[in-house]
Design an enzyme around this catalytic site. Structure first.
Site, PDB file in Angstrom:
ATOM      1  N   ASP A  65      45.047  30.213  40.246  1.00 35.42           N
ATOM      2  CA  ASP A  65      45.466  31.562  40.588  1.00 35.42           C
ATOM      3  C   ASP A  65      44.722  32.575  39.733  1.00 35.42           C
ATOM      4  OD1 ASP A  65      46.827  33.610  41.761  1.00 35.42           O
ATOM      5  OD2 ASP A  65      48.767  33.164  40.851  1.00 35.42           O
ATOM      6  N   ASP A  89      44.785  36.422  32.461  1.00 35.72           N
ATOM      7  CA  ASP A  89      46.078  35.922  31.969  1.00 35.72           C
ATOM      8  C   ASP A  89      45.931  34.452  31.601  1.00 35.72           C
ATOM      9  OD1 ASP A  89      48.775  36.101  31.294  1.00 35.72           O
ATOM     10  OD2 ASP A  89      49.449  35.520  33.295  1.00 35.72           O
TER      11      ASP A  89
END
Length: 339
Positions: free
Chosen positions: A231, A214
């Site tokens: 993350d 992502d």
């Protein structure tokens, strides 16, 4: 399913203390739709980040693969924030991982899984600067070099079945699309997925590796020493170009120039198969369909209707139909051409 309402401030502090840390009582909740994330201030002046995973989204094995990937990247000096090892004070936590990075605590009788990592701040990268693009290319090349060393065995694979067909089916089964918009959206979605399949088949077999998954600009933080990510929640298996295309913007000529700069840095650490350029628009199409399904799946969470009030309206689905038709046209155009 455990409800986030049980995750009160004192519960977050108790979880951090049970994991071997010493909170001083201060807490700051950070923006996160998917999970619940808190800065926890410790008595020694250090600040850590506690991440409580959305129940039932990932299995323990999937979370631990994410952690192992982050730890492997950190061991290779790739600037990714890896989870810290936890301990179980007084036996209050169930711990998983080697080292133990995933904790589970019961709050109001419900289990909550969490990890704790160092706090790292940063700003958005300047994607108009060619040197920044080259630096990002080097960063992603190093990340992919580690990603290519071993496969994921439990994380998702970015393919038409998982991110396209399954997402479409969840939307249809949940009756999220108004009747006046359903025929047009379904027809456009099916046509777009057919086009995605055709492009993937035409491109043929490409290398698939562990990815960030992502990698849009909002998920990359820039410091004076360069980029880093905090993350890997969407880490998956897929083609390398998935981590590159979301950094591009503008007209095709502008995107080709940007990608050329990124690849100058990327190819110092990893080869790039130019056949993957044809996958950019199919991957964009899959992301659009998957995003709508993600919103639908989270709609029972009070945070989502408040943040995305337009979702589910006729106007939203009309716009999605238009965008899918535009993607059909884009997938029929020649892929980006590097100069």
């Amino acid at each position: 399913m455990p409800h986030y309402a049980a995750l009160r401030p004192e519960s977050v502090l108790d979880a951090a203390a049970a994991a071997g840390f010493d909170p001083d009582g201060r807490l700051l909740q950070l923006n996160s739709y998917e999970n619940r994330v808190f800065q926890v201030f410790l008595e020694d002046g250090v600040v850590v980040v506690a991440k409580f995973y959305r129940p039932e989204r990932w299995s323990d094995a999937q979370i631990l693969e994410e952690h192992a990937f982050a730890l492997a990247l950190a061991a290779a000096d790739v600037p990714v924030v890896a989870p810290l090892a936890l301990q179980s004070r007084d036996g209050l936590l169930a711990l998983s991982g080697e080292p133990p990075t995933l904790g589970e605590i019961r709050l109001d009788g419900e289990p909550f899984r969490f990890s704790i990592s160092p706090r790292r701040a940063g700003r958005a990268p300047d994607l108009e600067d060619p040197m920044v693009l080259q630096w990002l290319g080097r960063f992603l090349g190093r990340l992919h070099a580690v990603g290519a060393e071993a496969p994921f065995r439990h994380r998702r694979t970015l393919d038409v079945a998982t991110f396209g067909e399954a997402a479409r089916d969840r939307l249809l089964e949940g009756d999220f699309i108004p009747p006046d918009q359903l025929p047009a959206w379904r027809s456009s979605c099916d046509a777009a997925l057919n086009a995605v399949r055709e492009v993937f088949e035409r491109v043929g077999t490409v290398r698939r590796l562990r990815l960030h998954g992502d990698c849009h600009p909002g998920n990359i933080l820039w410091r004076d020493e360069g980029p880093h990510v905090v993350d890997l929640d969407d880490a998956c298996t897929g083609p390398a170009v998935q981590d590159l295309w979301m950094l591009l913007s503008g007209q095709p000529t502008a995107m080709a120039a940007q990608l050329g700069q990124i690849l100058q840095g990327y190819r110092l650490f990893m080869p790039f198969d130019t056949r993957e350029l044809a996958l950019i628009e199919p991957l964009r199409t899959l992301r659009m369909i998957h995003h709508s399904a993600w919103l639908a799946e989270r709609w029972s969470d009070p945070a989502f209707p408040a943040a995305f009030p337009f979702f589910g309206t006729s106007a939203y689905w009309s716009e999605q139909t238009t965008q899918l038709r535009e993607q059909l046209e884009a997938m029929g155009e020649p892929p980006l051409e590097l100069y």
